[in-house]
Design a protein around this motif. Sequence first.
Motif, mmCIF file in Angstrom:
data_model
loop_
_atom_site.group_PDB
_atom_site.id
_atom_site.type_symbol
_atom_site.label_atom_id
_atom_site.label_comp_id
_atom_site.label_asym_id
_atom_site.label_seq_id
_atom_site.Cartn_x
_atom_site.Cartn_y
_atom_site.Cartn_z
ATOM 1 N N GLN A 224 -16.615 18.183 -9.080
ATOM 2 C CA GLN A 224 -16.951 18.432 -7.683
ATOM 3 C C GLN A 224 -15.701 18.587 -6.838
ATOM 4 O OE1 GLN A 224 -18.658 15.456 -4.694
ATOM 5 N NE2 GLN A 224 -20.500 16.567 -5.326
ATOM 6 N N PHE A 225 -14.742 17.657 -6.970
ATOM 7 C CA PHE A 225 -13.592 17.783 -6.081
ATOM 8 C C PHE A 225 -12.663 18.921 -6.498
ATOM 9 C CE2 PHE A 225 -12.133 13.996 -8.689
ATOM 10 C CZ PHE A 225 -11.014 14.556 -9.287
ATOM 11 N N ILE A 226 -12.646 19.283 -7.776
ATOM 12 C CA ILE A 226 -11.857 20.441 -8.199
ATOM 13 C C ILE A 226 -12.460 21.728 -7.650
ATOM 14 C CG2 ILE A 226 -11.258 21.840 -10.214
ATOM 15 C CD1 ILE A 226 -10.759 19.203 -11.725
ATOM 16 N N GLN A 227 -13.809 21.829 -7.696
ATOM 17 C CA GLN A 227 -14.478 23.007 -7.153
ATOM 18 C C GLN A 227 -14.210 23.133 -5.655
ATOM 19 O OE1 GLN A 227 -16.067 25.395 -8.603
ATOM 20 N NE2 GLN A 227 -16.690 24.682 -10.613
ATOM 21 N N ARG A 228 -14.287 22.017 -4.931
ATOM 22 C CA ARG A 228 -14.111 22.078 -3.486
ATOM 23 C C ARG A 228 -12.673 22.431 -3.120
ATOM 24 N NH1 ARG A 228 -18.200 17.117 -1.569
ATOM 25 N NH2 ARG A 228 -20.078 18.275 -2.156
ATOM 26 N N ARG A 229 -11.734 21.883 -3.846
ATOM 27 C CA ARG A 229 -10.352 22.269 -3.594
ATOM 28 C C ARG A 229 -10.165 23.760 -3.875
ATOM 29 N NH1 ARG A 229 -5.729 19.423 -7.081
ATOM 30 N NH2 ARG A 229 -7.124 20.181 -8.708
ATOM 31 N N GLY A 230 -10.809 24.250 -4.943
ATOM 32 C CA GLY A 230 -10.677 25.664 -5.298
ATOM 33 C C GLY A 230 -11.191 26.602 -4.230
ATOM 34 N N ARG A 231 -12.236 26.176 -3.481
ATOM 35 C CA ARG A 231 -12.757 27.013 -2.390
ATOM 36 C C ARG A 231 -11.675 27.286 -1.350
ATOM 37 N NH1 ARG A 231 -16.035 26.703 -5.535
ATOM 38 N NH2 ARG A 231 -15.060 28.688 -5.963
ATOM 39 N N LEU A 232 -10.753 26.326 -1.198
ATOM 40 C CA LEU A 232 -9.760 26.416 -0.127
ATOM 41 C C LEU A 232 -8.461 27.091 -0.549
ATOM 42 C CD1 LEU A 232 -10.459 22.807 1.032
ATOM 43 C CD2 LEU A 232 -10.735 24.794 2.529
ATOM 44 N N LEU B 233 -11.465 1.096 -8.109
ATOM 45 C CA LEU B 233 -10.554 1.805 -7.217
ATOM 46 C C LEU B 233 -9.731 2.853 -7.970
ATOM 47 C CD1 LEU B 233 -9.651 1.871 -4.251
ATOM 48 C CD2 LEU B 233 -7.778 0.340 -4.866
ATOM 49 N N VAL B 234 -9.445 2.581 -9.231
ATOM 50 C CA VAL B 234 -8.726 3.575 -10.037
ATOM 51 C C VAL B 234 -9.470 4.901 -10.010
ATOM 52 C CG1 VAL B 234 -8.118 4.210 -12.395
ATOM 53 C CG2 VAL B 234 -7.535 1.936 -11.535
ATOM 54 N N ARG B 235 -10.807 4.843 -10.097
ATOM 55 C CA ARG B 235 -11.611 6.063 -10.086
ATOM 56 C C ARG B 235 -11.462 6.803 -8.762
ATOM 57 N NH1 ARG B 235 -16.463 5.569 -13.467
ATOM 58 N NH2 ARG B 235 -17.766 6.137 -11.693
ATOM 59 N N GLU B 236 -11.369 6.047 -7.650
ATOM 60 C CA GLU B 236 -11.217 6.678 -6.347
ATOM 61 C C GLU B 236 -9.830 7.310 -6.205
ATOM 62 O OE1 GLU B 236 -13.782 6.788 -4.348
ATOM 63 O OE2 GLU B 236 -15.010 5.441 -5.554
ATOM 64 N N LEU B 237 -8.811 6.580 -6.673
ATOM 65 C CA LEU B 237 -7.443 7.058 -6.482
ATOM 66 C C LEU B 237 -7.085 8.222 -7.403
ATOM 67 C CD1 LEU B 237 -5.441 3.749 -5.927
ATOM 68 C CD2 LEU B 237 -6.236 5.395 -4.231
ATOM 69 N N GLU B 238 -7.835 8.364 -8.482
ATOM 70 C CA GLU B 238 -7.550 9.484 -9.376
ATOM 71 C C GLU B 238 -7.683 10.818 -8.632
ATOM 72 O OE1 GLU B 238 -10.169 8.897 -12.654
ATOM 73 O OE2 GLU B 238 -8.688 7.765 -13.827
ATOM 74 N N ARG B 239 -8.694 10.913 -7.756
ATOM 75 C CA ARG B 239 -8.867 12.143 -6.980
ATOM 76 C C ARG B 239 -7.664 12.358 -6.065
ATOM 77 N NH1 ARG B 239 -13.246 11.080 -3.863
ATOM 78 N NH2 ARG B 239 -12.269 10.909 -1.827
ATOM 79 N N ALA B 240 -7.250 11.293 -5.370
ATOM 80 C CA ALA B 240 -6.124 11.412 -4.452
ATOM 81 C C ALA B 240 -4.848 11.802 -5.200
ATOM 82 C CB ALA B 240 -5.919 10.097 -3.698
ATOM 83 N N ASN B 241 -4.637 11.203 -6.363
ATOM 84 C CA ASN B 241 -3.461 11.565 -7.155
ATOM 85 C C ASN B 241 -3.527 13.015 -7.609
ATOM 86 O OD1 ASN B 241 -1.809 9.349 -7.098
ATOM 87 N ND2 ASN B 241 -2.677 8.382 -8.904
ATOM 88 N N GLU B 242 -4.718 13.432 -8.068
ATOM 89 C CA GLU B 242 -4.911 14.807 -8.537
ATOM 90 C C GLU B 242 -4.628 15.797 -7.415
ATOM 91 O OE1 GLU B 242 -5.967 18.228 -10.646
ATOM 92 O OE2 GLU B 242 -5.563 16.222 -11.406
ATOM 93 N N PHE B 243 -5.133 15.489 -6.213
ATOM 94 C CA PHE B 243 -4.905 16.381 -5.076
ATOM 95 C C PHE B 243 -3.441 16.352 -4.630
ATOM 96 C CE2 PHE B 243 -9.029 17.629 -2.853
ATOM 97 C CZ PHE B 243 -9.760 17.593 -4.029
ATOM 98 N N GLY B 244 -2.871 15.129 -4.591
ATOM 99 C CA GLY B 244 -1.549 14.985 -4.006
ATOM 100 C C GLY B 244 -0.415 15.542 -4.842
#
Length: 682
Positions: A604-612, A646-657
Amino acid sequence: MPAFTVASSYSRAVGYFTSTSLALYARGIETFAARGGSMRLIASPHLNEDDVVDIERGYDLRAVVERATMRELEQVEPETVLDGLGLLGRLIAEGRLDIKLAFVQQEGRVGIYHEKIGIFRDDFGDLVGFTGSSNETFGGLMANFESVEVYRGWVAGDGTRALRLETDFQALWANQTPHLSVERFPDVARERLVKLGHDRPPRDLPGTDSALTPTPAETDEPTRLALPDWLKVRGYQREAITSWLSHQGRGILKMATGTGKTKTAMIAATQLGNVLRQREQPLVVLIVAPLIHLVDQWITEVEGFGVRPIAVYESSQKWLPLVQEQLAAARMGQRPFVVMVATNASFSGEKFQSALSRINLPLMIIGDEAHNLGSAAYKSSLPQNATYRLALSATPERWFDDEGTDSLIDYFGPIIFELGLGKAIEMGALTRYEYLPRLVELNDAETALYVDLSAQIAARIASGDNLKDADPNSPLGFLLRQRAGVLGHAEGKLEALRADLDARRNDWFQLIYCAEGRRPAEPGDEPGPKQVLEVMDLVGNKLHLSAHSYVSETARPERKVLLRRFGAGDDLRALVAMRCLDEGVDIPDARTGYLLASSSNPRQFIQRRGRLLRLAPGKDRAVILDYLAVPPPGTSINFNVERALLVRELERANEFGKLSENYETTLQVLRPLKERYQLMDM
């Protein structure tokens, strides 16, 4: 035409006939007929899917051939075609034209008669024999690139070849050719032509080739895939296609969202079709996409490559006749390509599966967002008769479903090309971006509900449930979804969003992704409002910015209008989405994204980032604002469980950042949280 002016007989065996091709014969034999010439014609009947199935099931052969022939004659409309058929009818009535129909019937299967030979003879016994690629159709005679070899009976060496062709024709006419069935032209069709000859007065047929209006199957209506003139094939697309072809036309392309998977697949299909065309084989292309709006986008894409595809969704009454007709035309050699684009639901339906199972032509399946096809609902529907298989996905690995991932690889083949986001940005295939995480603390009520859910999750883990491989539909999965709902609907996110939107109130092309459903509440209490409605109230009523919701209930025609208004850059500043604007939606102008939903699902978050990150004129970078809700410091929670969650939450932030232009800023924002939970190594 010169041969007709002196010949006394003409024998022709050809791939297929249609109404227009019979009329084209008539235009060529006016002089021939006036001189008393006689003609014999063998052609392949125009059988559709139903005809073939009926023959293979043992239905009366003559009845099926008669039905197919009458169907062809009843479709006649242009006056010039009727005039030509009238002349043929008079020739039949006078006994100077005889027609037979040929097709392959072997081991219970039906194929087409595709040979093309002809023999002229004159009153002195001389003959001319010819063989070649052209059918006697408007396209074959007037438009296509064809080749014909001509043998003159009075020339040494040629005579033997011409006589051999005549002997072959005689064997055909007598139904003595192995594996071929040659049937008399149906009486009812013969009578139809004779009646036309009686009813229509003799008249001169038009002398210009443009006077005949050919049927769609015989014109230069786009039926062949070709690379558009404007398309520049990128180096990585060429590499991906080469890899796919080297794996015998099977494999998965794992390419970052926005890097052109659709065009890469279309280029591959075009190249494959060109290879098959050299072998005089058609190609059937089946594209399967999860949603209707993706099917619509694929249709536009395919049309850009020169072919109008069949849209397979909604009522089968719309698409099933087209599927049958075009597959029959491909079997007859009339269409080099058939392209069908289906939703997952229609693809797996009984009617389409029935039609799919009967395809005995080269078949290529393209699975868009192919991770969906690994589910139990769809993987059993994937056609085993597809020789060529291509899967497209930025994230082919199914989340918490190793079995589904394995089934995808078993069917489509391995990942044969991979283009990650970092490399795509580096090579300029995607735009650069800034990532701005926003930490938002839960309020007292949210914290209480969060603590209760966390305690239940800790109890599940202590009893043996595995957090890492939690089934989304299991009790633990349910609790995790409830916890994600608390984080996603945190009230503090709305205030943070308000500040960020106000700072960008003059910007266009903004997307706001909302959490799903309603705000969670304590057991027994009514759930809170939908976040998408709260955001629309904030954007429109409080900030007075032009915006519109884009949700699953938004009608398809309205979605197209909204995307057009959004892309204009002078009407809607923002689209507010819930569960939509994820897979495959093409909105390259989007520049700023606000992520309110709390999802640890990488897809989901990879798809949403890809839209942008898609490229667009005037767009040099994108901005992603990510709202991360956390409990206040000092909240009494099982430390180890909370740390694991929290590791699961931060994985998205790390992936994006890590791929952003401002990774250092991301690290600074997240540092206090990492220190609190001893996650500095992330």
